[in-house]
Design a protein around this motif. Structure first.
Motif, PDB file in Angstrom:
ATOM      1  N   ASP A  60      32.694  59.867  27.574  1.00 60.11           N
ATOM      2  CA  ASP A  60      33.511  59.921  28.648  1.00 60.11           C
ATOM      3  C   ASP A  60      34.839  59.296  28.545  1.00 60.11           C
ATOM      4  O   ASP A  60      36.010  59.901  28.622  1.00 60.11           O
ATOM      5  CB  ASP A  60      32.896  59.373  29.790  1.00 60.11           C
ATOM      6  CG  ASP A  60      31.574  60.144  30.330  1.00 60.11           C
ATOM      7  OD1 ASP A  60      31.575  61.268  29.972  1.00 60.11           O
ATOM      8  OD2 ASP A  60      30.680  59.393  30.951  1.00 60.11           O
ATOM      9  N   VAL A  61      35.123  58.125  27.984  1.00 56.00           N
ATOM     10  CA  VAL A  61      36.180  57.430  27.540  1.00 56.00           C
ATOM     11  C   VAL A  61      37.099  57.951  26.534  1.00 56.00           C
ATOM     12  O   VAL A  61      38.103  58.378  26.828  1.00 56.00           O
ATOM     13  CB  VAL A  61      35.994  55.744  27.290  1.00 56.00           C
ATOM     14  CG1 VAL A  61      37.044  55.117  26.818  1.00 56.00           C
ATOM     15  CG2 VAL A  61      35.197  55.098  28.171  1.00 56.00           C
ATOM     16  N   LEU A  62      36.215  58.506  25.554  1.00 56.20           N
ATOM     17  CA  LEU A  62      37.191  59.247  24.487  1.00 56.20           C
ATOM     18  C   LEU A  62      37.622  60.401  25.019  1.00 56.20           C
ATOM     19  O   LEU A  62      38.750  60.974  24.759  1.00 56.20           O
ATOM     20  CB  LEU A  62      36.217  59.255  23.165  1.00 56.20           C
ATOM     21  CG  LEU A  62      35.992  58.287  22.293  1.00 56.20           C
ATOM     22  CD1 LEU A  62      35.076  58.699  21.271  1.00 56.20           C
ATOM     23  CD2 LEU A  62      37.248  57.716  21.875  1.00 56.20           C
ATOM     24  N   ALA A  63      36.909  61.310  25.699  1.00 54.86           N
ATOM     25  CA  ALA A  63      37.380  62.487  26.366  1.00 54.86           C
ATOM     26  C   ALA A  63      38.574  62.128  27.249  1.00 54.86           C
ATOM     27  O   ALA A  63      39.238  63.295  27.429  1.00 54.86           O
ATOM     28  CB  ALA A  63      36.335  63.190  26.928  1.00 54.86           C
ATOM     29  N   SER A  64      38.572  61.287  27.842  1.00 59.28           N
ATOM     30  CA  SER A  64      39.625  60.861  28.766  1.00 59.28           C
ATOM     31  C   SER A  64      41.045  60.693  28.300  1.00 59.28           C
ATOM     32  O   SER A  64      42.061  60.652  28.708  1.00 59.28           O
ATOM     33  CB  SER A  64      39.175  60.033  29.868  1.00 59.28           C
ATOM     34  OG  SER A  64      38.138  60.153  30.439  1.00 59.28           O
ATOM     35  N   ILE A  65      41.221  60.238  27.090  1.00 62.09           N
ATOM     36  CA  ILE A  65      42.283  59.798  26.264  1.00 62.09           C
ATOM     37  C   ILE A  65      43.013  61.112  25.631  1.00 62.09           C
ATOM     38  O   ILE A  65      42.579  61.804  25.057  1.00 62.09           O
ATOM     39  CB  ILE A  65      41.985  58.965  25.257  1.00 62.09           C
ATOM     40  CG1 ILE A  65      41.410  57.733  25.663  1.00 62.09           C
ATOM     41  CG2 ILE A  65      43.111  58.472  24.354  1.00 62.09           C
ATOM     42  CD1 ILE A  65      40.701  56.829  24.665  1.00 62.09           C
ATOM     43  N   SER A  66      44.315  61.064  26.125  1.00 58.76           N
ATOM     44  CA  SER A  66      45.246  62.288  25.789  1.00 58.76           C
ATOM     45  C   SER A  66      45.505  62.268  24.475  1.00 58.76           C
ATOM     46  O   SER A  66      46.147  63.178  23.608  1.00 58.76           O
ATOM     47  CB  SER A  66      46.464  62.300  26.777  1.00 58.76           C
ATOM     48  OG  SER A  66      47.181  61.019  26.468  1.00 58.76           O
ATOM     49  N   ASP A  67      45.636  60.936  23.876  1.00 60.70           N
ATOM     50  CA  ASP A  67      45.986  60.941  22.376  1.00 60.70           C
ATOM     51  C   ASP A  67      44.806  61.258  21.392  1.00 60.70           C
ATOM     52  O   ASP A  67      43.674  61.249  21.699  1.00 60.70           O
ATOM     53  CB  ASP A  67      46.202  59.604  21.778  1.00 60.70           C
ATOM     54  CG  ASP A  67      47.857  59.214  22.098  1.00 60.70           C
ATOM     55  OD1 ASP A  67      48.674  60.073  22.787  1.00 60.70           O
ATOM     56  OD2 ASP A  67      48.073  57.976  22.487  1.00 60.70           O
ATOM     57  N   GLY A  68      44.803  61.737  20.328  1.00 60.10           N
ATOM     58  CA  GLY A  68      43.762  61.999  19.479  1.00 60.10           C
ATOM     59  C   GLY A  68      43.145  60.808  18.965  1.00 60.10           C
ATOM     60  O   GLY A  68      43.669  59.829  18.348  1.00 60.10           O
ATOM     61  N   VAL A  69      41.776  60.665  19.103  1.00 59.71           N
ATOM     62  CA  VAL A  69      41.244  59.425  18.494  1.00 59.71           C
ATOM     63  C   VAL A  69      40.089  59.750  17.657  1.00 59.71           C
ATOM     64  O   VAL A  69      39.272  60.685  18.036  1.00 59.71           O
ATOM     65  CB  VAL A  69      40.469  58.658  19.846  1.00 59.71           C
ATOM     66  CG1 VAL A  69      39.902  57.229  19.288  1.00 59.71           C
ATOM     67  CG2 VAL A  69      41.742  58.106  20.716  1.00 59.71           C
ATOM     68  N   ILE A  70      39.876  59.365  16.309  1.00 55.22           N
ATOM     69  CA  ILE A  70      39.108  59.384  15.342  1.00 55.22           C
ATOM     70  C   ILE A  70      38.365  58.092  14.681  1.00 55.22           C
ATOM     71  O   ILE A  70      39.091  57.224  14.381  1.00 55.22           O
ATOM     72  CB  ILE A  70      39.362  60.150  14.230  1.00 55.22           C
ATOM     73  CG1 ILE A  70      40.236  61.679  14.525  1.00 55.22           C
ATOM     74  CG2 ILE A  70      38.509  60.495  12.963  1.00 55.22           C
ATOM     75  CD1 ILE A  70      40.902  62.322  13.625  1.00 55.22           C
ATOM     76  N   VAL A  71      37.096  57.989  15.187  1.00 57.08           N
ATOM     77  CA  VAL A  71      36.491  56.742  14.955  1.00 57.08           C
ATOM     78  C   VAL A  71      35.923  56.961  13.463  1.00 57.08           C
ATOM     79  O   VAL A  71      35.201  57.862  12.959  1.00 57.08           O
ATOM     80  CB  VAL A  71      35.255  56.509  15.794  1.00 57.08           C
ATOM     81  CG1 VAL A  71      34.656  55.139  15.561  1.00 57.08           C
ATOM     82  CG2 VAL A  71      36.139  56.360  17.113  1.00 57.08           C
TER      83      VAL A  71
END
Length: 129
Positions: A14-25
């Motif tokens: 949920d947290v990742l989906a809410s971020i408008s920047d692209g996030v790759i772990v």
């Protein structure tokens, strides 16, 4: 928190989906473990296709080499590396992004991987040119 609502814990997804920047772990070997919807759009690859790939495979185009180098430096040195105003070629129109890749440490201070954050500057870049 309001007293009339039960306590709810937000999940990592949920947290990742809410971020408008692209996030790759990424794990310590540079293998993609998580990718948020914004990153899917920026790189033009679905999470289902990207998760499990190492960075050189996921970003195999010569014009994407800067991403491979950024992640490799972060994993090798365990320090944050940044790039500004880079072109991110993909299927469809190119995007202009800034990128930061930061190491992820466990509770004992051991490097466990990295997080790559891509911020889309395409609209701003288009307006300024």
């Amino acid at each position: 928190m309001r007293a009339d609502r039960p306590t709810e814990r937000l999940g990592w997804t949920d947290v990742l989906a809410s971020i408008s920047d692209g996030v790759i772990v990424l794990d310590a070997d540079g293998v993609i473990g998580e990718i948020n919807p914004a990153a899917e759009l920026l790189i033009g690859t679905a999470a289902s296709q990207a998760i499990g790939l190492d960075v050189p495979t996921a970003f195999a185009r010569p014009a994407q080499r800067w991403i491979v180098d950024l992640v490799a430096a972060t994993l090798r040195e365990s320090v944050t590396h940044r790039r500004t105003e880079e072109t991110l070629p993909r299927v469809g129109p190119e995007v202009v992004v800034s990128a930061a890749c930061a190491p992820i440490f466990d509770a004992g201070g051991t490097p466990r991987g990295a997080v790559l954050v891509l911020h889309d500057h395409t609209l701003q870049h288009t307006i300024e040119t």
